[in-house]
Design a protein around this motif. Structure first.
Motif, PDB file in Angstrom:
ATOM      1  N   GLY A  80      51.450 -18.932  60.352  1.00 19.06           N
ATOM      2  CA  GLY A  80      50.065 -18.832  59.941  1.00 19.06           C
ATOM      3  C   GLY A  80      49.404 -17.640  60.589  1.00 19.06           C
ATOM      4  N   ALA A  81      48.283 -17.255  60.043  1.00 17.52           N
ATOM      5  CA  ALA A  81      47.549 -16.117  60.563  1.00 17.52           C
ATOM      6  C   ALA A  81      46.070 -16.301  60.251  1.00 17.52           C
ATOM      7  CB  ALA A  81      48.052 -14.822  59.925  1.00 17.52           C
ATOM      8  N   THR A  82      45.248 -15.631  61.019  1.00 17.38           N
ATOM      9  CA  THR A  82      43.838 -15.523  60.711  1.00 17.38           C
ATOM     10  C   THR A  82      43.666 -14.173  60.042  1.00 17.38           C
ATOM     11  OG1 THR A  82      43.236 -16.855  62.634  1.00 17.38           O
ATOM     12  CG2 THR A  82      41.508 -15.477  61.672  1.00 17.38           C
ATOM     13  N   VAL A  83      43.166 -14.175  58.823  1.00 16.14           N
ATOM     14  CA  VAL A  83      43.015 -12.941  58.052  1.00 16.14           C
ATOM     15  C   VAL A  83      41.526 -12.714  57.813  1.00 16.14           C
ATOM     16  CG1 VAL A  83      43.664 -11.730  55.941  1.00 16.14           C
ATOM     17  CG2 VAL A  83      45.247 -13.383  56.957  1.00 16.14           C
ATOM     18  N   GLN A 121      34.693 -18.644  57.809  1.00 17.41           N
ATOM     19  CA  GLN A 121      33.355 -18.075  57.657  1.00 17.41           C
ATOM     20  C   GLN A 121      33.312 -17.223  56.401  1.00 17.41           C
ATOM     21  OE1 GLN A 121      32.600 -15.834  61.202  1.00 17.41           O
ATOM     22  NE2 GLN A 121      33.758 -14.073  60.515  1.00 17.41           N
ATOM     23  N   GLY A 122      32.122 -16.995  55.894  1.00 17.76           N
ATOM     24  CA  GLY A 122      31.956 -16.159  54.716  1.00 17.76           C
ATOM     25  C   GLY A 122      32.220 -16.908  53.416  1.00 17.76           C
ATOM     26  N   ARG A 123      32.438 -16.124  52.359  1.00 14.06           N
ATOM     27  CA  ARG A 123      32.682 -16.668  51.023  1.00 14.06           C
ATOM     28  C   ARG A 123      33.807 -15.889  50.379  1.00 14.06           C
ATOM     29  NH1 ARG A 123      27.543 -19.048  48.849  1.00 14.06           N
ATOM     30  NH2 ARG A 123      26.130 -18.954  50.594  1.00 14.06           N
ATOM     31  N   GLY A 124      34.454 -16.487  49.411  1.00 16.26           N
ATOM     32  CA  GLY A 124      35.519 -15.799  48.706  1.00 16.26           C
ATOM     33  C   GLY A 124      35.891 -16.539  47.443  1.00 16.26           C
ATOM     34  N   TRP A 125      37.006 -16.135  46.893  1.00 18.65           N
ATOM     35  CA  TRP A 125      37.488 -16.713  45.642  1.00 18.65           C
ATOM     36  C   TRP A 125      38.973 -16.982  45.771  1.00 18.65           C
ATOM     37  CZ3 TRP A 125      33.751 -17.625  42.128  1.00 18.65           C
ATOM     38  CH2 TRP A 125      32.565 -16.916  42.268  1.00 18.65           C
ATOM     39  N   VAL A 126      39.442 -17.960  45.015  1.00 17.50           N
ATOM     40  CA  VAL A 126      40.869 -18.258  44.950  1.00 17.50           C
ATOM     41  C   VAL A 126      41.190 -18.537  43.483  1.00 17.50           C
ATOM     42  CG1 VAL A 126      40.644 -20.750  45.383  1.00 17.50           C
ATOM     43  CG2 VAL A 126      42.744 -19.559  46.025  1.00 17.50           C
ATOM     44  N   GLN A 127      42.413 -18.194  43.095  1.00 17.43           N
ATOM     45  CA  GLN A 127      42.813 -18.407  41.709  1.00 17.43           C
ATOM     46  C   GLN A 127      44.315 -18.589  41.646  1.00 17.43           C
ATOM     47  OE1 GLN A 127      42.165 -15.024  39.108  1.00 17.43           O
ATOM     48  NE2 GLN A 127      42.004 -16.335  37.315  1.00 17.43           N
ATOM     49  N   HIS A 128      44.748 -19.588  40.897  1.00 11.80           N
ATOM     50  CA  HIS A 128      46.151 -19.781  40.582  1.00 11.80           C
ATOM     51  C   HIS A 128      46.455 -18.904  39.386  1.00 11.80           C
ATOM     52  CE1 HIS A 128      49.723 -21.873  38.998  1.00 11.80           C
ATOM     53  NE2 HIS A 128      49.935 -22.129  40.267  1.00 11.80           N
ATOM     54  N   TRP A 129      47.688 -18.433  39.241  1.00 13.83           N
ATOM     55  CA  TRP A 129      48.048 -17.543  38.135  1.00 13.83           C
ATOM     56  C   TRP A 129      47.530 -18.090  36.809  1.00 13.83           C
ATOM     57  CZ3 TRP A 129      49.515 -12.729  37.914  1.00 13.83           C
ATOM     58  CH2 TRP A 129      50.009 -12.221  36.719  1.00 13.83           C
ATOM     59  N   GLN A 130      46.686 -17.348  36.137  1.00 15.11           N
ATOM     60  CA  GLN A 130      46.056 -17.680  34.867  1.00 15.11           C
ATOM     61  C   GLN A 130      45.178 -18.934  34.928  1.00 15.11           C
ATOM     62  OE1 GLN A 130      49.147 -17.661  31.860  1.00 15.11           O
ATOM     63  NE2 GLN A 130      49.242 -15.432  31.861  1.00 15.11           N
ATOM     64  N   GLY A 131      44.867 -19.397  36.134  1.00 11.80           N
ATOM     65  CA  GLY A 131      43.992 -20.554  36.290  1.00 11.80           C
ATOM     66  C   GLY A 131      42.550 -20.120  36.474  1.00 11.80           C
ATOM     67  N   PRO A 132      41.646 -21.079  36.612  1.00 12.92           N
ATOM     68  CA  PRO A 132      40.226 -20.746  36.772  1.00 12.92           C
ATOM     69  C   PRO A 132      39.941 -20.144  38.149  1.00 12.92           C
ATOM     70  CG  PRO A 132      40.551 -23.093  37.067  1.00 12.92           C
ATOM     71  CD  PRO A 132      41.888 -22.526  36.645  1.00 12.92           C
ATOM     72  N   LEU A 133      39.007 -19.238  38.196  1.00 10.19           N
ATOM     73  CA  LEU A 133      38.536 -18.661  39.448  1.00 10.19           C
ATOM     74  C   LEU A 133      37.676 -19.710  40.140  1.00 10.19           C
ATOM     75  CD1 LEU A 133      38.623 -15.942  40.937  1.00 10.19           C
ATOM     76  CD2 LEU A 133      36.487 -15.356  39.794  1.00 10.19           C
ATOM     77  N   GLN A 134      37.950 -19.975  41.434  1.00  6.62           N
ATOM     78  CA  GLN A 134      37.208 -20.999  42.161  1.00  6.62           C
ATOM     79  C   GLN A 134      36.572 -20.391  43.394  1.00  6.62           C
ATOM     80  OE1 GLN A 134      39.219 -24.942  42.423  1.00  6.62           O
ATOM     81  NE2 GLN A 134      40.962 -23.820  41.563  1.00  6.62           N
ATOM     82  N   ALA A 135      35.276 -20.665  43.576  1.00  6.95           N
ATOM     83  CA  ALA A 135      34.544 -20.155  44.734  1.00  6.95           C
ATOM     84  C   ALA A 135      34.926 -20.923  45.989  1.00  6.95           C
ATOM     85  CB  ALA A 135      33.037 -20.265  44.486  1.00  6.95           C
ATOM     86  N   LEU A 136      34.972 -20.218  47.119  1.00  4.10           N
ATOM     87  CA  LEU A 136      35.232 -20.824  48.430  1.00  4.10           C
ATOM     88  C   LEU A 136      34.125 -20.439  49.382  1.00  4.10           C
ATOM     89  CD1 LEU A 136      39.045 -20.000  48.863  1.00  4.10           C
ATOM     90  CD2 LEU A 136      38.031 -22.195  48.236  1.00  4.10           C
ATOM     91  N   ALA A 137      33.767 -21.339  50.281  1.00  7.68           N
ATOM     92  CA  ALA A 137      32.764 -21.077  51.306  1.00  7.68           C
ATOM     93  C   ALA A 137      33.257 -21.641  52.631  1.00  7.68           C
ATOM     94  CB  ALA A 137      31.430 -21.716  50.908  1.00  7.68           C
ATOM     95  N   ALA A 138      32.593 -21.264  53.708  1.00  9.24           N
ATOM     96  CA  ALA A 138      32.971 -21.710  55.049  1.00  9.24           C
ATOM     97  C   ALA A 138      33.160 -23.228  55.077  1.00  9.24           C
ATOM     98  CB  ALA A 138      31.932 -21.284  56.056  1.00  9.24           C
TER      99      ALA A 138
END
Length: 116
Positions: free
Chosen positions: A69-72, A95-112
């Motif tokens: 594992g790593a902290t990125v 911390q912060g916000r970002g996005w995650v997506q499975h190949w050809q799947g829906p874009l999903q928002a991420l938050a802390a």
């Protein structure tokens, strides 16, 4: 500056459980301690990231270990390139916000605090 917390969990085994017998856990030869000063973050490899990304690989272990594992830390606009994790991956947003997506799947928002 980021703040990190670590928990030390002692391994408690019943008397006589640490031996080389079949089906019994063997004790490691020694505990390895790597000092924080020896674990500087590195710049994320351009083969895996776009933009400024720092990787703190604090949880990597040599084979045959299958855990790591790593902290990125991503600068605004930075991201990973498309890649796979055949055995799966867990993302913990600290911390912060970002996005995650499975190949050809829906874009999903991420938050802390979110885990994907």
């Amino acid at each position: 500056m980021h703040r990190y917390a670590a928990a030390l969990l002692p391994l408690c085994l019943p008397a006589g459980a640490v031996s080389a017998g079949a089906g019994v856990i063997s004790a490691p030869a020694a505990v390895t301690v790597t000092r924080a000063a020896a674990m500087a973050a590195i710049t994320g490899d351009a083969a895996y990231f776009t933009g400024k990304v720092d990787v703190d690989a604090r949880f990597l272990r040599l084979a045959p270990a299958r855990v790591g594992g790593a902290t990125v830390t991503f600068a605004p606009g930075a991201r990973t390139t498309w890649h796979t994790h055949p055995l799966g991956q867990t993302l913990v947003v600290t911390q912060g916000r970002g996005w995650v997506q499975h190949w050809q799947g829906p874009l999903q928002a991420l938050a802390a605090g979110d885990v994907a």
